[in-house]
Scaffold this motif. Sequence first.
Motif, PDB file in Angstrom:
ATOM      1  N   ALA A  66     -16.495  20.626  -6.786  1.00  0.00           N
ATOM      2  CA  ALA A  66     -16.965  20.021  -5.547  1.00  0.00           C
ATOM      3  C   ALA A  66     -18.415  20.413  -5.287  1.00  0.00           C
ATOM      4  N   HIS A  67     -19.206  19.445  -4.849  1.00  0.00           N
ATOM      5  CA  HIS A  67     -20.625  19.663  -4.567  1.00  0.00           C
ATOM      6  C   HIS A  67     -20.972  18.952  -3.270  1.00  0.00           C
ATOM      7  N   LEU A  68     -21.551  19.681  -2.316  1.00  0.00           N
ATOM      8  CA  LEU A  68     -21.992  19.113  -1.059  1.00  0.00           C
ATOM      9  C   LEU A  68     -23.492  19.312  -0.921  1.00  0.00           C
ATOM     10  N   VAL A  86     -23.944  17.249   6.055  1.00  0.00           N
ATOM     11  CA  VAL A  86     -23.814  16.799   4.664  1.00  0.00           C
ATOM     12  C   VAL A  86     -24.135  15.318   4.576  1.00  0.00           C
ATOM     13  N   ARG A  92     -21.895  13.928  -1.310  1.00  0.00           N
ATOM     14  CA  ARG A  92     -20.873  14.805  -1.870  1.00  0.00           C
ATOM     15  C   ARG A  92     -20.385  14.232  -3.193  1.00  0.00           C
ATOM     16  N   SER A 135     -21.922  24.358  -4.249  1.00  0.00           N
ATOM     17  CA  SER A 135     -20.876  23.942  -5.179  1.00  0.00           C
ATOM     18  C   SER A 135     -19.735  24.951  -5.094  1.00  0.00           C
ATOM     19  N   ALA A 185     -26.564  19.059   1.707  1.00  0.00           N
ATOM     20  CA  ALA A 185     -26.797  19.021   3.139  1.00  0.00           C
ATOM     21  C   ALA A 185     -28.281  19.177   3.428  1.00  0.00           C
ATOM     22  N   GLY A 234     -12.822  22.871  -5.090  1.00  0.00           N
ATOM     23  CA  GLY A 234     -12.245  22.058  -4.039  1.00  0.00           C
ATOM     24  C   GLY A 234     -10.734  21.991  -4.149  1.00  0.00           C
ATOM     25  N   ALA A 242     -12.942  19.786   0.968  1.00  0.00           N
ATOM     26  CA  ALA A 242     -14.345  19.404   1.140  1.00  0.00           C
ATOM     27  C   ALA A 242     -14.667  19.039   2.584  1.00  0.00           C
ATOM     28  N   ASP A 243     -13.757  18.365   3.257  1.00  0.00           N
ATOM     29  CA  ASP A 243     -14.028  17.974   4.641  1.00  0.00           C
ATOM     30  C   ASP A 243     -14.162  19.193   5.550  1.00  0.00           C
ATOM     31  N   LEU A 291     -17.006  14.966  -5.810  1.00  0.00           N
ATOM     32  CA  LEU A 291     -15.779  15.646  -6.187  1.00  0.00           C
ATOM     33  C   LEU A 291     -15.303  15.029  -7.486  1.00  0.00           C
ATOM     34  N   ALA A 345     -17.527  20.775   4.804  1.00  0.00           N
ATOM     35  CA  ALA A 345     -18.579  19.921   5.366  1.00  0.00           C
ATOM     36  C   ALA A 345     -18.668  20.090   6.876  1.00  0.00           C
TER      37      ALA A 345
END
Length: 210
Positions: free
Chosen positions: A203-205, A186, A189, A148, A207, A151, A172-173, A191, A176
Amino acid sequence: MPHHQDETRAAYDGVVELYASMFADHRLETQPFARAMIATFAELVRATGNPRAADVGCGPGHLTAMLHDLGLDAFGLDLSPGMVGHARRTRPRLRFEQARMEALPVEDGALGGVLAHYSVIHTPPEELPALLAEQARVLAPGGLLLVSFFGTEDPDPVRFDHKVAPAYSWPADRLAGLLAEAGLPVFARLLHDPASQRGFLDAHLLARRS
């Protein structure tokens, strides 16, 4: 240890009690999206059959305790000895150690999960790939990482004056993409609305180790 890590460690050591009073007793009660992502992360980690999980950058240990309550064999790691000391005093049944995120005291492929809740934000962009590679190293194949962060819709990371220590927000991209390069593609996601008056997104990714 890089100079910026010395500064970050000293900064967090200086705000232990204030930081803990703001966050440690609340377990994200005002952040439903973050709670949902952490609960999903814990469920998926349990499903791997390996419930061992590290809360890296654990601060006062409140999310380590949350992961434990969600059924994980969770332990906390943090750069700040002051934060680790507070976590040990307030949550003596859980394990906490001082450690750098770039050099985790964990054997290869040992973990089912790693939580990095706003703990990568102080890492300069050029150093982040090595940090992410270390998260991948300690995860078993199929293990989960939830990261997290703040973002930004800018095309590049944005340095800003965080209340404790200098920090970076990330598109974020871009983040990722770095995760994928580290062997952590990932697959989910989230946002959502700005996390602060600066206009950064929460923002949370999520993976999975390939």
